[in-house]
Motif scaffolding. Structure first.
Motif, mmCIF file in Angstrom:
data_model
loop_
_atom_site.group_PDB
_atom_site.id
_atom_site.type_symbol
_atom_site.label_atom_id
_atom_site.label_comp_id
_atom_site.label_asym_id
_atom_site.label_seq_id
_atom_site.Cartn_x
_atom_site.Cartn_y
_atom_site.Cartn_z
ATOM 1 N N GLU A 35 -13.076 26.453 -29.929
ATOM 2 C CA GLU A 35 -12.175 26.981 -30.972
ATOM 3 C C GLU A 35 -12.273 28.488 -31.135
ATOM 4 O O GLU A 35 -11.398 29.112 -31.719
ATOM 5 C CB GLU A 35 -12.516 26.348 -32.319
ATOM 6 C CG GLU A 35 -12.067 24.924 -32.451
ATOM 7 C CD GLU A 35 -12.255 24.446 -33.875
ATOM 8 O OE1 GLU A 35 -11.329 24.603 -34.677
ATOM 9 O OE2 GLU A 35 -13.337 23.926 -34.176
ATOM 10 N N GLY A 36 -13.361 29.058 -30.687
ATOM 11 C CA GLY A 36 -13.559 30.483 -30.944
ATOM 12 C C GLY A 36 -14.135 30.652 -32.334
ATOM 13 O O GLY A 36 -14.009 29.769 -33.188
ATOM 14 N N TYR A 37 -14.754 31.751 -32.562
ATOM 15 C CA TYR A 37 -15.444 31.923 -33.831
ATOM 16 C C TYR A 37 -15.295 33.351 -34.328
ATOM 17 O O TYR A 37 -14.715 33.623 -35.367
ATOM 18 C CB TYR A 37 -16.911 31.537 -33.624
ATOM 19 C CG TYR A 37 -17.750 31.610 -34.853
ATOM 20 C CD1 TYR A 37 -17.431 30.851 -35.972
ATOM 21 C CD2 TYR A 37 -18.882 32.426 -34.899
ATOM 22 C CE1 TYR A 37 -18.207 30.916 -37.113
ATOM 23 C CE2 TYR A 37 -19.660 32.489 -36.035
ATOM 24 C CZ TYR A 37 -19.318 31.733 -37.139
ATOM 25 O OH TYR A 37 -20.081 31.806 -38.261
ATOM 26 N N VAL A 38 -15.734 34.286 -33.513
ATOM 27 C CA VAL A 38 -15.684 35.688 -33.922
ATOM 28 C C VAL A 38 -14.583 36.430 -33.171
ATOM 29 O O VAL A 38 -13.744 37.098 -33.769
ATOM 30 C CB VAL A 38 -17.037 36.393 -33.667
ATOM 31 C CG1 VAL A 38 -16.926 37.864 -34.029
ATOM 32 C CG2 VAL A 38 -18.131 35.730 -34.469
ATOM 33 N N VAL A 39 -14.561 36.265 -31.857
ATOM 34 C CA VAL A 39 -13.574 36.964 -31.040
ATOM 35 C C VAL A 39 -12.188 36.505 -31.477
ATOM 36 O O VAL A 39 -11.944 35.316 -31.660
ATOM 37 C CB VAL A 39 -13.772 36.649 -29.536
ATOM 38 C CG1 VAL A 39 -12.739 37.376 -28.699
ATOM 39 C CG2 VAL A 39 -15.175 37.011 -29.104
ATOM 40 N N GLY A 40 -11.273 37.473 -31.717
ATOM 41 C CA GLY A 40 -9.924 37.106 -32.129
ATOM 42 C C GLY A 40 -9.816 36.863 -33.625
ATOM 43 O O GLY A 40 -8.820 36.350 -34.102
ATOM 44 N N GLY A 41 -10.832 37.218 -34.376
ATOM 45 C CA GLY A 41 -10.751 37.119 -35.837
ATOM 46 C C GLY A 41 -11.452 35.893 -36.360
ATOM 47 O O GLY A 41 -12.444 35.986 -37.058
ATOM 48 N N SER A 42 -10.972 34.716 -36.010
ATOM 49 C CA SER A 42 -11.607 33.474 -36.461
ATOM 50 C C SER A 42 -10.969 32.330 -35.697
ATOM 51 O O SER A 42 -9.968 32.520 -35.015
ATOM 52 C CB SER A 42 -11.366 33.273 -37.954
ATOM 53 O OG SER A 42 -9.994 33.028 -38.179
ATOM 54 N N ALA A 43 -11.558 31.129 -35.834
ATOM 55 C CA ALA A 43 -10.901 29.960 -35.263
ATOM 56 C C ALA A 43 -9.522 29.864 -35.901
ATOM 57 O O ALA A 43 -9.351 30.185 -37.068
ATOM 58 C CB ALA A 43 -11.730 28.719 -35.558
ATOM 59 N N VAL A 84 -15.441 22.468 -30.472
ATOM 60 C CA VAL A 84 -16.681 23.147 -30.880
ATOM 61 C C VAL A 84 -16.321 24.557 -31.371
ATOM 62 O O VAL A 84 -15.481 25.243 -30.779
ATOM 63 C CB VAL A 84 -17.737 23.258 -29.742
ATOM 64 C CG1 VAL A 84 -18.347 21.919 -29.427
ATOM 65 C CG2 VAL A 84 -17.176 23.912 -28.501
ATOM 66 N N GLY A 85 -16.945 24.959 -32.447
ATOM 67 C CA GLY A 85 -16.654 26.266 -33.047
ATOM 68 C C GLY A 85 -17.467 27.375 -32.409
ATOM 69 O O GLY A 85 -18.272 28.021 -33.062
ATOM 70 N N GLU A 86 -17.263 27.568 -31.132
ATOM 71 C CA GLU A 86 -18.032 28.597 -30.413
ATOM 72 C C GLU A 86 -17.086 29.526 -29.654
ATOM 73 O O GLU A 86 -16.002 29.108 -29.253
ATOM 74 C CB GLU A 86 -18.958 27.946 -29.373
ATOM 75 C CG GLU A 86 -20.012 27.043 -29.961
ATOM 76 C CD GLU A 86 -20.828 26.360 -28.864
ATOM 77 O OE1 GLU A 86 -20.979 26.944 -27.769
ATOM 78 O OE2 GLU A 86 -21.284 25.234 -29.104
ATOM 79 N N ASP A 87 -17.549 30.751 -29.448
ATOM 80 C CA ASP A 87 -16.840 31.662 -28.554
ATOM 81 C C ASP A 87 -17.287 31.408 -27.120
ATOM 82 O O ASP A 87 -18.415 30.967 -26.889
ATOM 83 C CB ASP A 87 -17.174 33.119 -28.900
ATOM 84 C CG ASP A 87 -16.456 33.586 -30.151
ATOM 85 O OD1 ASP A 87 -15.284 33.215 -30.330
ATOM 86 O OD2 ASP A 87 -17.069 34.312 -30.940
ATOM 87 N N VAL A 88 -16.404 31.698 -26.191
ATOM 88 C CA VAL A 88 -16.757 31.604 -24.767
ATOM 89 C C VAL A 88 -17.116 33.000 -24.271
ATOM 90 O O VAL A 88 -16.397 33.969 -24.541
ATOM 91 C CB VAL A 88 -15.588 31.016 -23.955
ATOM 92 C CG1 VAL A 88 -15.782 31.224 -22.465
ATOM 93 C CG2 VAL A 88 -15.437 29.535 -24.274
ATOM 94 N N HIS A 89 -18.239 33.101 -23.595
ATOM 95 C CA HIS A 89 -18.676 34.419 -23.126
ATOM 96 C C HIS A 89 -18.606 34.577 -21.619
ATOM 97 O O HIS A 89 -18.545 35.680 -21.101
ATOM 98 C CB HIS A 89 -20.121 34.679 -23.588
ATOM 99 C CG HIS A 89 -20.229 34.647 -25.077
ATOM 100 N ND1 HIS A 89 -19.790 35.671 -25.863
ATOM 101 C CD2 HIS A 89 -20.676 33.690 -25.912
ATOM 102 C CE1 HIS A 89 -19.966 35.365 -27.131
ATOM 103 N NE2 HIS A 89 -20.498 34.161 -27.188
ATOM 104 N N GLU A 90 -18.634 33.446 -20.932
ATOM 105 C CA GLU A 90 -18.698 33.530 -19.476
ATOM 106 C C GLU A 90 -18.030 32.306 -18.866
ATOM 107 O O GLU A 90 -18.141 31.208 -19.413
ATOM 108 C CB GLU A 90 -20.190 33.535 -19.087
ATOM 109 C CG GLU A 90 -20.490 34.196 -17.776
ATOM 110 C CD GLU A 90 -21.983 34.070 -17.455
ATOM 111 O OE1 GLU A 90 -22.822 34.268 -18.362
ATOM 112 O OE2 GLU A 90 -22.272 33.747 -16.295
ATOM 113 N N VAL A 91 -17.345 32.518 -17.763
ATOM 114 C CA VAL A 91 -16.762 31.374 -17.048
ATOM 115 C C VAL A 91 -17.021 31.571 -15.558
ATOM 116 O O VAL A 91 -17.252 32.696 -15.106
ATOM 117 C CB VAL A 91 -15.228 31.273 -17.280
ATOM 118 C CG1 VAL A 91 -14.894 30.998 -18.720
ATOM 119 C CG2 VAL A 91 -14.501 32.516 -16.768
#
Ligand code: NDP
Length: 317
Positions: A35-43, A84-91
């Motif tokens: 869902e993202g958390y911090v990056v982009g403002g919020s979920a 999941v309420g996490e940001d993705v950092h690496e792929v």
């Protein structure tokens, strides 16, 4: 790391991400969403930072941005999207199944839909935090029609196509729209420039930067500085709209997916496909032109349908 391989992983939870999730879930693909958390403002993406959304079809009375995104989320969850309420950092898109690393979770997925959106750039003037959404906004199309801007003087900051488009849009509501630009020539395309210059309600303010917004609870003015003369003055305005560009949220995909000079993902015309087979993109992460919730949702739907078809061709779904 979870040991099962997801059929579809979706990165980002704005209108594009949740619509992709809805379609993928209803196609029995059991989507997994970061869902993202911090990056982009919020979920929930940029709509969670706006007030009333009056241009999303189906809500004739309008709906608040956060409420709309909660409805998107509920609908995607109803059909079994795992979130999941996490940001993705690496792929790692160099081999299949693809690998995606979040704050805590790492998943493998046969296909990926990227819908991480873009973040409107801000200037961070001193009163910005206090007056954000109280007359300050980065989206005239979202907020311009609000009653407190009606027949009031308004201000747009920027000199690109967006600035001209937003200023033009705001002339429908405001008494006058000051277009404040830091240089003495617009970056916008010639046709857009002509539109600005021909519009009697747009007043160009050249070589000028915003120093601060003025107001206690709502914007009542703008303190601006002419950078050629150093003259500082206050203009009475009820709204200050930033149009100084967006930053696409594509940091984790650098070096793995084709992007333009600004960092927007490049998709094959007429599709949602990136340059990596099995990886799709939807919404503001590739679309710098329309940037609307409804166009993002449409792209999310298309990405999910394309992912479903592609997985079928691979014998996975
Ligand atoms: P741009 O990057 O083109 O323009 C940003 C503007 O903001 C520039 O004029 C820039 O000034 C100014 N700016 C940037 N940072 C600051 C700052 N800190 N303080 C003051 N001013 C600042 O962004 P847009 O969003 O306008 O456009 C992005 C892309 O989307 C472009 O390719 C555009 O053509 C496209 N677009 C197309 C549309 C259409 O086809 N209808 C509509 C809208 C956008 P400076 O010029 O000095 O650098």
């Amino acid at each position: 790391m979870t040991d099962d391989v997801k059929k579809v992983a979706i990165i980002g939870s704005g209108p594009a991400g949740h619509t992709a999730a809805l379609y993928a879930a209803r196609a029995n693909l059991q989507p997994f969403m970061y869902e993202g958390y911090v990056v982009g403002g919020s979920a929930g993406g940029q709509l969670t930072t706006t007030t009333d959304v009056e241009n999303y079809p189906g809500f004739p009375e309008g709906i608040s941005g956060p409420e709309l995104m909660q409805l998107f989320r509920t609908q995607a969850a109803r059909f079994g999207t795992e979130m999941v309420g996490e940001d993705v950092h690496e792929v790692d898109f160099s081999k299949r199944p693809f690998t995606i690393k979040g704050d805590k979770t790492e998943v493998k997925a046969h296909s990926v839909i990227i819908s991480t959106g873009a973040t409107a750039k801000r200037m961070h003037v001193p009163s910005e935090e206090k007056l954000w959404n109280q007359g300050m906004s980065a989206c005239a199309v979202c907020d311009g029609a609000l009653p407190f801007f009606k027949n009031q003087p308004l201000m747009v900051i920027g000199g690109g196509d967006t600035a001209v488009e937003e200023a033009t849009f705001l002339t429908k509501f405001g008494s006058i729209v000051y277009l404040v630009h830091r240089r003495d020539e617009l970056r916008a395309s010639k046709i857009m420039q002509k539109r600005a210059f021909d519009n009697e309600k747009i007043s160009m303010v050249w070589n000028t930067v915003l120093e601060d917004a003025v107001g206690d609870q709502f914007v009542t003015g703008a303190r601006i500085k002419n950078i050629k003369t150093d003259e500082v003055k206050e203009l009475e305005v009820a709204g200050i709209f930033y149009a100084i560009g967006h930053t696409p949220n594509t940091q984790p995909f650098k070096g793995q997916l084709d992007m333009d000079g600004t960092g927007y993902l490049i998709i094959k015309p007429g599709t949602q496909e990136t340059n990596v087979e099995g990886v799709f993109a939807a919404g503001d992460v590739h679309d710098y032109k329309y940037r609307q919730a409804v166009t993002a949702a449409g792209a999310g739907c298309a990405a999910a349908l394309e992912a479903e078809r592609w997985l079928g061709e691979q014998g996975i779904a």
